[in-house]
Design a protein around this motif. Structure first.
Motif, PDB file in Angstrom:
ATOM      1  N   LEU A  10     -69.924  36.391  33.735  1.00  0.00           N
ATOM      2  CA  LEU A  10     -70.647  36.243  32.472  1.00  0.00           C
ATOM      3  C   LEU A  10     -70.231  37.298  31.459  1.00  0.00           C
ATOM      4  O   LEU A  10     -70.072  37.013  30.264  1.00  0.00           O
ATOM      5  CB  LEU A  10     -72.157  36.302  32.722  1.00  0.00           C
ATOM      6  N   ASN A  11     -70.053  38.536  31.914  1.00  0.00           N
ATOM      7  CA  ASN A  11     -69.628  39.591  30.997  1.00  0.00           C
ATOM      8  C   ASN A  11     -68.237  39.330  30.432  1.00  0.00           C
ATOM      9  O   ASN A  11     -67.964  39.608  29.263  1.00  0.00           O
ATOM     10  CB  ASN A  11     -69.668  40.947  31.712  1.00  0.00           C
ATOM     11  N   TRP A  30     -79.524  36.468  37.491  1.00  0.00           N
ATOM     12  CA  TRP A  30     -78.537  37.262  38.230  1.00  0.00           C
ATOM     13  C   TRP A  30     -78.643  38.745  37.931  1.00  0.00           C
ATOM     14  O   TRP A  30     -78.092  39.570  38.657  1.00  0.00           O
ATOM     15  CB  TRP A  30     -77.138  36.726  37.973  1.00  0.00           C
ATOM     16  N   ASP A  31     -79.360  39.094  36.885  1.00  0.00           N
ATOM     17  CA  ASP A  31     -79.640  40.507  36.604  1.00  0.00           C
ATOM     18  C   ASP A  31     -81.045  40.888  37.056  1.00  0.00           C
ATOM     19  O   ASP A  31     -81.296  42.026  37.437  1.00  0.00           O
ATOM     20  CB  ASP A  31     -79.501  40.786  35.106  1.00  0.00           C
ATOM     21  N   GLY A  54     -77.564  37.994  31.767  1.00  0.00           N
ATOM     22  CA  GLY A  54     -77.463  37.538  33.144  1.00  0.00           C
ATOM     23  C   GLY A  54     -78.649  36.765  33.640  1.00  0.00           C
ATOM     24  O   GLY A  54     -78.545  36.034  34.632  1.00  0.00           O
ATOM     25  N   MET A 101     -72.184  38.258  37.566  1.00  0.00           N
ATOM     26  CA  MET A 101     -72.354  39.090  36.369  1.00  0.00           C
ATOM     27  C   MET A 101     -71.004  39.437  35.748  1.00  0.00           C
ATOM     28  O   MET A 101     -70.860  39.457  34.515  1.00  0.00           O
ATOM     29  CB  MET A 101     -73.134  40.357  36.728  1.00  0.00           C
TER      30      MET A 101
END
Length: 505
Positions: free
Chosen positions: A88-89, A48-49, A45, A85
Motif C-alpha cells: 500500500l505504501n 492492516w495497520d 492501511g 503495508m
C-alpha cells in the motif's frame, strides 16, 4: 452551474485498501477531478495497520486481495500485514496519492444538500477540535466493522486472575512466552493467532463452541512464481489473478451445490496433515462449507502446531472463568495465564457516520443497494462492502471503476447530481432477498442495520464477482434508474432527460 465550487470534487473516507484503491483509480481514470482522503488514524492501511495480533495475515490470496492495476510481487501469496503495508505504501508513493491524505480526521457526520449539490462533512481532529470540508461526491472506504468496539459476548471473567485480550485491541507489549493461552473462538482470527502464539507460548488451546471448516494451502503459489519468471510481470499477474478468481468461484459453487463432496475434500486435506487418527468431530461443523467463511490454514501451520503438541482444539461451552483458567460445562478445566477473546467483530454501516440528506437522517436499512455500490434515492454517495465469498478488493476495484465512469459522465454532461431513483411504486414491486446468505455470527448480528436487497440486479449487493465485473463495466450508465441532474434544474423544478444527457455524453 453553482456559484462556488466545493472544496473537492470527491472526498474519500478511509485510507485503507478501499480508499487507496479509489484514489488510484481516480488518478488513472478521472485525473481532472480533485480529491482528498480523510483518515481517522495516524497511518494508512486500515485493518492492516489497526490489528497488531501475532501472525496477522491475509485470509485470501494477494493476487485477488491485491488491486487489478498493481501486481503483487512478493513470493508469498498469503501475506502478512507488514508485506501488505509495504504494498500500500508503494502505491501511494508511486502514484502521488500520499499528498492527498489527511490523517487524524474522524468523520462524524455528512449532510448532502441538493440545492448546493455537495456534501457538508464534519470531522473531529486529534486535538479535539472540529473542521468541515465540502465535496460534490462522497466515497466511503471505511470498512465493514466498528473500529471502536468489538463484539462483546458478555463474558463474566469472575475470579480469573490472568490477562484478557481482544485481538482488535492487542497490547504491543504482551509477553506470552512460556505462558498457557486459551483462545476463545474458531474463526479466521483464532486460526491465525493459535499457531503464531504457539511458537513462544507453553501451550495454546483454541476453545471453540462449534467447529469451523478449514482448508490448507501453500503460502506460496508456485504457478504465480513460475509465471513471473517466464512472462512480463503484469501479464503473469493478470493470469494468476484470473486463475485464482475462477478457483474461488468454482470452490464456492461446488460447496453450495455439492456440499458433501466439499466436506470430503476438506477432511481429506486435514487427514493428510494430522494423520488418519485425527478427531473428525473437531473439524466437522454443524453447517455446510461456505455457509460461513472457510478458514485458511497456510502451510498447515495450525496442524503442525497441533502435531508438535504446542496447540490443541477443544470443543465445549464455558461454564465460568475461575482462578487460573476456564471451566467448561463438561467439567473440564483449561489452564490459562492469558485468555484471548477472538469472538468476532461488530458490523458497522458507513463507518458509523451520521449520514443525512437535506438535513434528514438517512436510515440505510430503509434503502436498497444499487449495484452493490450506491443507495436508492441518495445522491452522490458510494461505498465499498467487499465479497463474503471472495477477496474484498475485487469489489473495491469494480466499484472504484464504476464511480469514475459516473464522475466522468457528470463532468461531460455538466450535471452535478447522480441519484439511483426508486419510486414508491417500483419499490413496492421489488421482491426482497436475504442480503447475506451466511450464518456467521457477526453477519447475523448486524443484518438489522444493513441496507435492503432485491433478488434482481441492480437493487442488490451481489455475491458473484465475475458477473458483477462485467455488468459494472459494460452496462450503460443510463439504465433507467440512475438519474443525472443539475442542482439549478432541481431548484427550478426542471430536469434533464436521459436523451439530452446521452447526447451530451
Amino acid at each position: 452551474m453553482l456559484a462556488t465550487a466545493p472544496d473537492f470534487d470527491v472526498l474519500i473516507v478511509g485510507a485503507g485498501i478501499s480508499g487507496i484503491g479509489m484514489a488510484a483509480h481516480m488518478e488513472m481514470k478521472s485525473p481532472n477531478h480533485s480529491y482528498a482522503i480523510v483518515e481517522r488514524r495516524d497511518n494508512l492501511g486500515g485493518t492492516w495497520d489497526l490489528f497488531k495480533y501475532p501472525g496477522i495475515r491475509s485470509d485470501s490470496d494477494m493476487h485477488t486481495l491485491g488491486f487489478d492495476f498493481e501486481p503483487w510481487r512478493h513470493e508469498k501469496t498469503i501475506a502478512d500485514a507488514p508485506a501488505i503495508m509495504d504494498y500500500l505504501n508503494q502505491i501511494v508513493d508511486e502514484r502521488g496519492i500520499r499528498q492527498h491524505i489527511r490523517y487524524g480526521h474522524k468523520v462524524v457526520s455528512a449532510d448532502f444538500r441538493d440545492d448546493e449539490a455537495r456534501w457538508h462533512v464534519e470531522m473531529e481532529l486529534n486535538d479535539g477540535s472540529t473542521t468541515r470540508l465540502t465535496a460534490n461526491f462522497l466515497y466511503l472506504g471505511s470498512g465493514y466493522y466498528d473500529y471502536d468496539e468489538a463484539y462483546d459476548p458478555g463474558f463474566d471473567f469472575g475470579e480469573f486472575d490472568g490477562q484478557v485480550v481482544h485481538p482488535q485491541f492487542w497490547p504491543e507489549d504482551l509477553d506470552y512466552a512460556g505462558k498457557k493461552v486459551v483462545v476463545i473462538g474458531s474463526g479466521a482470527t483464532a486460526v491465525t493467532i493459535v499457531p503464531s502464539m504457539a511458537k513462544k507460548a507453553a501451550k495454546v488451546t483454541m476453545l471453540q463452541r462449534t467447529p469451523t471448516w478449514m482448508f490448507a494451502r501453500p503460502a506460496k503459489d508456485w504457478v504465480a512464481n513460475t509465471l513471473r519468471k517466464v512472462l512480463p510481470e503484469k501479464l503473469a499477474y493478470r493470469l494468476t489473478r484470473w486463475k485464482n478468481i475462477k478457483m474461488q468461484d468454482f470452490s464456492f459453487k461446488l460447496a453450495r451445490n455439492k456440499p458433501q463432496k466439499m466436506k470430503d475434500t476438506l477432511h481429506k486435506n486435514i487427514e493428510k496433515a494430522l494423520g488418519p487418527d485425527f478427531d473428525r468431530e473437531t473439524f466437522t461443523p454443524p453447517y455446510d462449507p461456505w455457509d460461513q467463511r472457510v478458514c485458511l490454514v497456510p502451510d498447515d501451520d495450525l496442524f503442525k502446531a497441533m502435531k508438535a503438541g504446542k496447540a490443541d482444539i477443544v470443543t465445549g461451552h464455558i461454564e465460568k472463568f475461575e482462578k487460573g483458567g476456564v471451566r467448561l460445562k463438561s467439567g473440564d478445566f483449561l489452564e490459562a495465564d492469558i485468555v484471548i477473546t477472538a469472538t468476532g467483530l461488530k458490523l458497522a454501516v458507513a463507518g458509523k457516520i451520521a449520514i443525512s440528506h437535506n438535513g434528514e437522517a438517512v436510515k440505510f436499512s430503509d434503502r436498497f443497494y444499487y449495484k452493490g455500490c450506491m443507495f436508492s434515492n441518495l445522491p452522490n454517495l458510494a461505498v465499498v462492502f467487499g465479497y463474503l465469498n471472495a477477496s474484498w478488493t475485487l469489489r473495491a476495484d469494480i466499484n472504484s471503476d464504476y464511480v469514475c465512469r459516473v464522475l466522468n459522465h457528470m463532468r461531460a454532461t455538466g450535471t452535478d447530481l447522480a441519484t439511483p431513483v426508486l419510486t414508491p411504486t417500483d419499490e413496492a414491486a421489488i421482491e426482497e432477498d436475504d442480503i447475506f446468505d451466511f450464518s456467521s455470527g457477526y453477519i447475523q448480528r448486524g443484518k438489522n442495520i444493513m441496507p435492503r436487497n432485491s433478488i434482481e440486479y441492480p437493487w442488490r449487493l451481489n455475491q458473484e464477482y465475475v458477473i458483477d465485473r462485467k455488468r459494472m463495466a459494460d452496462d450503460p450508465l443510463l439504465d433507467g434508474w440512475l438519474t443525472f441532474s443539475r442542482a439549478d434544474a432541481r431548484a427550478t423544478g426542471t430536469k434533464d432527460t436521459g436523451e439530452q444527457l446521452e447526447a451530451a455524453e
